[in-house]
Design an enzyme around this catalytic site. Sequence first.
Site, mmCIF file in Angstrom:
data_model
loop_
_atom_site.group_PDB
_atom_site.id
_atom_site.type_symbol
_atom_site.label_atom_id
_atom_site.label_comp_id
_atom_site.label_asym_id
_atom_site.label_seq_id
_atom_site.Cartn_x
_atom_site.Cartn_y
_atom_site.Cartn_z
ATOM 1 C CB SER A 27 19.355 -5.482 -5.980
ATOM 2 O OG SER A 27 19.958 -6.751 -6.625
ATOM 3 C CB THR A 159 -27.295 0.704 7.018
ATOM 4 O OG1 THR A 159 -28.392 1.429 7.464
ATOM 5 C CG2 THR A 159 -27.555 -0.605 6.852
ATOM 6 C CG HIS A 160 -26.333 5.285 6.261
ATOM 7 N ND1 HIS A 160 -25.890 5.828 5.085
ATOM 8 C CD2 HIS A 160 -27.476 4.388 5.983
ATOM 9 C CE1 HIS A 160 -26.850 5.196 4.168
ATOM 10 N NE2 HIS A 160 -27.499 4.500 4.821
ATOM 11 C CB SER A 281 -3.759 6.785 28.241
ATOM 12 O OG SER A 281 -3.165 7.839 28.578
ATOM 13 C CE LYS A 287 -7.407 6.927 25.971
ATOM 14 N NZ LYS A 287 -6.326 7.589 25.263
ATOM 15 C CD GLU A 294 -5.591 3.238 17.721
ATOM 16 O OE1 GLU A 294 -4.357 3.600 17.868
ATOM 17 O OE2 GLU A 294 -6.592 3.321 18.577
HETATM 18 N N1 ARG Z 1 19.198 -7.599 -9.918
HETATM 19 C C1 ARG Z 1 18.460 -7.633 -11.032
HETATM 20 C C2 ARG Z 1 16.913 -7.557 -10.939
HETATM 21 O O1 ARG Z 1 16.662 -7.718 -9.939
HETATM 22 C C3 ARG Z 1 18.794 -9.070 -12.000
HETATM 23 C C4 ARG Z 1 18.824 -8.685 -13.261
HETATM 24 C C5 ARG Z 1 19.879 -7.950 -14.060
HETATM 25 N N2 ARG Z 1 19.771 -7.980 -15.537
HETATM 26 C C6 ARG Z 1 20.458 -6.961 -16.237
HETATM 27 N N3 ARG Z 1 20.227 -7.210 -17.299
HETATM 28 N N4 ARG Z 1 21.114 -6.232 -15.656
HETATM 29 O O2 ARG Z 1 16.268 -7.259 -11.715
#
Ligand code: ARG
Length: 463
Positions: A27, A159-160, A281, A287, A294
């Site tokens: 992660s 309104t509407h 455009s 335009k 948007e």
């Molecule tokens: N990267 C993990 C998370 O974001 C950290 C915690 C990991 N804990 C574990 N018991 N594997 O949740």
Amino acid sequence: MVLKRKKILSTSINKKTSKLMDSINTSIDIDSRLFSEDISVTRAHALALEKLKIISNQELIKINKGLDKLVNLHTNKKIKFSRANEDIHMNIESLLHSIIGNTASKIHTGRSRNDQVATDTRLWVLKSCKNLKKQIKFLMKDILNQAKINQTNIIPGFTHLQVAQPVTLAHHLMAYYEMFKRDLSHLEFVEQMTNENPLGSAALAGSNYKLDTRLLNKELGFNESKNNSLDAVSDRDFCVYFLQSLAMVSLHLGKMSSELILWSSSIFNLFEISKNYSTGSSIMPQKRNPDSLELIRGKSNIIRNQSSSLLNVLANLPLTYFKDFQEDKKIIFDSYDDLILCIDVLSEIIKESKFNTVNGYKICEDNFASATDLADYLVLEKKITFRDSYKIIASIVSYAQTNKKNMSQLTLQDFQKFNKKIDQGIFKYIDIKNSITRKKTIMSTNPSKVAQAIKKAEKFVKK
Ligand code: ARG
């Protein structure tokens, strides 16, 4: 010099995992954003360990110096995080090890990544609520400034999506001010729910070390500790609350952008979007497209979905920690980044663009926007009941429409065909400007009332 970790920390008994497992498990590309929070949490934990004499004062100094060096390298973009070390927590520990050696091996005593990540994320949410409130306040100021210069300029209130009654542009803009003010209170609620410290919970059952939770709270700026360690490591409600408050802001951004898109159409012709925030455009030379608005609308719609994404990640999970939680961060980071961008862009659009109130006034005149006032003329001055008066005015409106006239083009004789009691006094009630000043209640479009609201708002945004 790019600092490389020498040590790959082992988090499993079975050390070798497949490449594919690493791809799904790592992660760091996302949670590296928790770098400064994880450093603060580690410093606070080290202090608590020193108080318990688990580490000596020299070791504490060594750890802090190592962390200082890490912060420095990070600021200078000299750190390359390792995917093999999974996440920000393992990366920081291993980087610290490369700097200060084995003393770093003491830092995880009495804590777990489970309470660590929950604490880091809470700190990030608290920081982000603060930033968001600041940005929303800027937007409120920009809305307020436009309101201030448009206190007597009139547009149709709808309104509407039908022309209903005249209002001042200031009054209309101040409605948005109110929405964003509510969003600030909502964010304060999120802060309150987030301001509890999980540290001391360790993996789930609590720590085997009598960590000074007061000290940990003081060091990290938390009001109090979590009451229950099982809840502490599994509670991600604060992330949902955070996303729900973002959803409310996005609802208001979506409303405003969608309305301005409509108003910038030549059919409405009430808003001229700044050239800096529109595009031409590629084929139609006449335009100017309100792309920025948007995109705010499009992104707001996506942000609004994110609280249900996270709710679905969390739904039906028994206690306590699951790796599912790791998915929370991408959702909150992305939503926050998009929302901040949308708020900033809308602020600039409001500052730089022009409202076409001359046309607003004309739309009111051409569409019988003061018809309700005429009905009240018969009630107030001719003592006709409102229901009867409503019918009389409805017939006058349809007569004018058939004859392709607006109210101010009708003569007294025309009016008297519908009721003999009508006299010259009616013309005062036809006037669009008088419709505005006739409003009596505190929350109305009467410029004197809107001026009061503006005054109150000016005090508020200065705080
Ligand atoms: N990267 C993990 C998370 O974001 C950290 C915690 C990991 N804990 C574990 N018991 N594997 O949740």
